[in-house]
Design a protein around this motif. Structure first.
Motif, mmCIF file in Angstrom:
data_model
loop_
_atom_site.group_PDB
_atom_site.id
_atom_site.type_symbol
_atom_site.label_atom_id
_atom_site.label_comp_id
_atom_site.label_asym_id
_atom_site.label_seq_id
_atom_site.Cartn_x
_atom_site.Cartn_y
_atom_site.Cartn_z
ATOM 1 N N TRP A 168 0.843 -1.195 0.000
ATOM 2 C CA TRP A 168 0.000 0.000 0.000
ATOM 3 C C TRP A 168 0.877 1.243 0.000
ATOM 4 N N LEU A 169 0.625 2.157 -0.911
ATOM 5 C CA LEU A 169 1.388 3.395 -1.028
ATOM 6 C C LEU A 169 0.658 4.519 -0.299
ATOM 7 N N VAL A 170 1.371 5.230 0.575
ATOM 8 C CA VAL A 170 0.801 6.343 1.333
ATOM 9 C C VAL A 170 1.655 7.572 1.081
ATOM 10 N N ARG A 171 1.025 8.649 0.656
ATOM 11 C CA ARG A 171 1.739 9.891 0.355
ATOM 12 C C ARG A 171 1.541 10.922 1.464
ATOM 13 N N ASP A 172 2.466 11.860 1.542
ATOM 14 C CA ASP A 172 2.393 12.996 2.468
ATOM 15 C C ASP A 172 2.326 12.573 3.935
ATOM 16 N N VAL A 173 3.231 11.702 4.349
ATOM 17 C CA VAL A 173 3.346 11.317 5.760
ATOM 18 C C VAL A 173 4.783 11.532 6.204
ATOM 19 N N GLU A 174 4.940 11.788 7.503
ATOM 20 C CA GLU A 174 6.272 12.045 8.031
ATOM 21 C C GLU A 174 6.767 10.944 8.964
ATOM 22 N N GLU A 175 5.880 10.097 9.442
ATOM 23 C CA GLU A 175 6.244 9.034 10.385
ATOM 24 C C GLU A 175 5.721 7.693 9.871
ATOM 25 N N THR A 176 6.468 6.633 10.131
ATOM 26 C CA THR A 176 6.016 5.314 9.685
ATOM 27 C C THR A 176 4.743 4.875 10.413
ATOM 28 N N ASP A 177 4.612 5.235 11.692
ATOM 29 C CA ASP A 177 3.389 4.880 12.423
ATOM 30 C C ASP A 177 2.164 5.525 11.783
ATOM 31 N N VAL A 228 -3.885 1.081 6.838
ATOM 32 C CA VAL A 228 -4.898 0.181 7.396
ATOM 33 C C VAL A 228 -6.282 0.810 7.250
ATOM 34 N N SER A 229 -6.389 2.097 7.541
ATOM 35 C CA SER A 229 -7.663 2.797 7.451
ATOM 36 C C SER A 229 -8.186 2.836 6.014
ATOM 37 N N GLU A 230 -7.331 3.201 5.071
ATOM 38 C CA GLU A 230 -7.756 3.290 3.666
ATOM 39 C C GLU A 230 -8.152 1.916 3.121
ATOM 40 N N ALA A 231 -7.379 0.902 3.440
ATOM 41 C CA ALA A 231 -7.707 -0.445 2.967
ATOM 42 C C ALA A 231 -9.039 -0.905 3.564
ATOM 43 N N GLY A 232 -9.222 -0.681 4.854
ATOM 44 C CA GLY A 232 -10.477 -1.044 5.503
ATOM 45 C C GLY A 232 -11.664 -0.310 4.907
ATOM 46 N N LYS A 233 -11.482 0.962 4.611
ATOM 47 C CA LYS A 233 -12.561 1.753 4.019
ATOM 48 C C LYS A 233 -12.951 1.201 2.651
ATOM 49 N N ARG A 234 -11.961 0.902 1.810
ATOM 50 C CA ARG A 234 -12.260 0.374 0.474
ATOM 51 C C ARG A 234 -12.924 -0.996 0.548
#
Length: 124
Positions: free
Chosen positions: A12-21, A28-34
């Motif tokens: 899963w690719l996540v953009r515009d984040v500064e921390e791995t957590d 997890v949230s985006e996958a669950g939503k889809r």
């Protein structure tokens, strides 16, 4: 016909984040939503883990560079009445892949589960 639990790994690719957590939480949230939008609430979504190449200790499967993260997710689904392990894999990839289009999936584990007593009674 048997029941199986199929575990898959997703990238899963996540953009515009500064921390791995934060990246793991967003993934997890985006996958669950889809999955929920396509009535696939029965698919379990968890952060993936990978082993350290030096010591073998498990750590979160997330890599962050230039405020973009690649997060490994673990997806688990129960498949009922499949003819074989290969059939269960195809069913799982079809179900999850339909909801998570353009997300790379790889089956990492398949194992047969016990049938419920109610299912055994119905089969007789």
């Amino acid at each position: 016909m048997s029941n199986y639990e199929v575990a898959m790994e997703a990238a899963w690719l996540v953009r515009d984040v500064e921390e791995t957590d934060d990246a793991i939480g967003v993934a997890v949230s985006e996958a669950g939503k889809r999955l929920n939008e396509t009535d696939k609430q029965y698919v379990e979504v968890e952060p993936g883990v990978t082993g350290c190449p030096a010591c073998g200790e498990p750590f979160d499967a997330a890599f962050l560079a230039a405020n973009t993260a690649l997060v490994g997710l673990l997806l688990e689904i129960d498949v009922f009445n499949a003819d074989s392990e290969e059939h269960a894999e195809r069913i799982a990839k079809s179900e999850v892949g339909g909801a998570l289009r353009d997300v790379p999936l790889e089956v990492i584990d398949v194992f047969e589960t016990e049938a419920d007593e109610d299912e055994e009674e119905a089969a007789r």
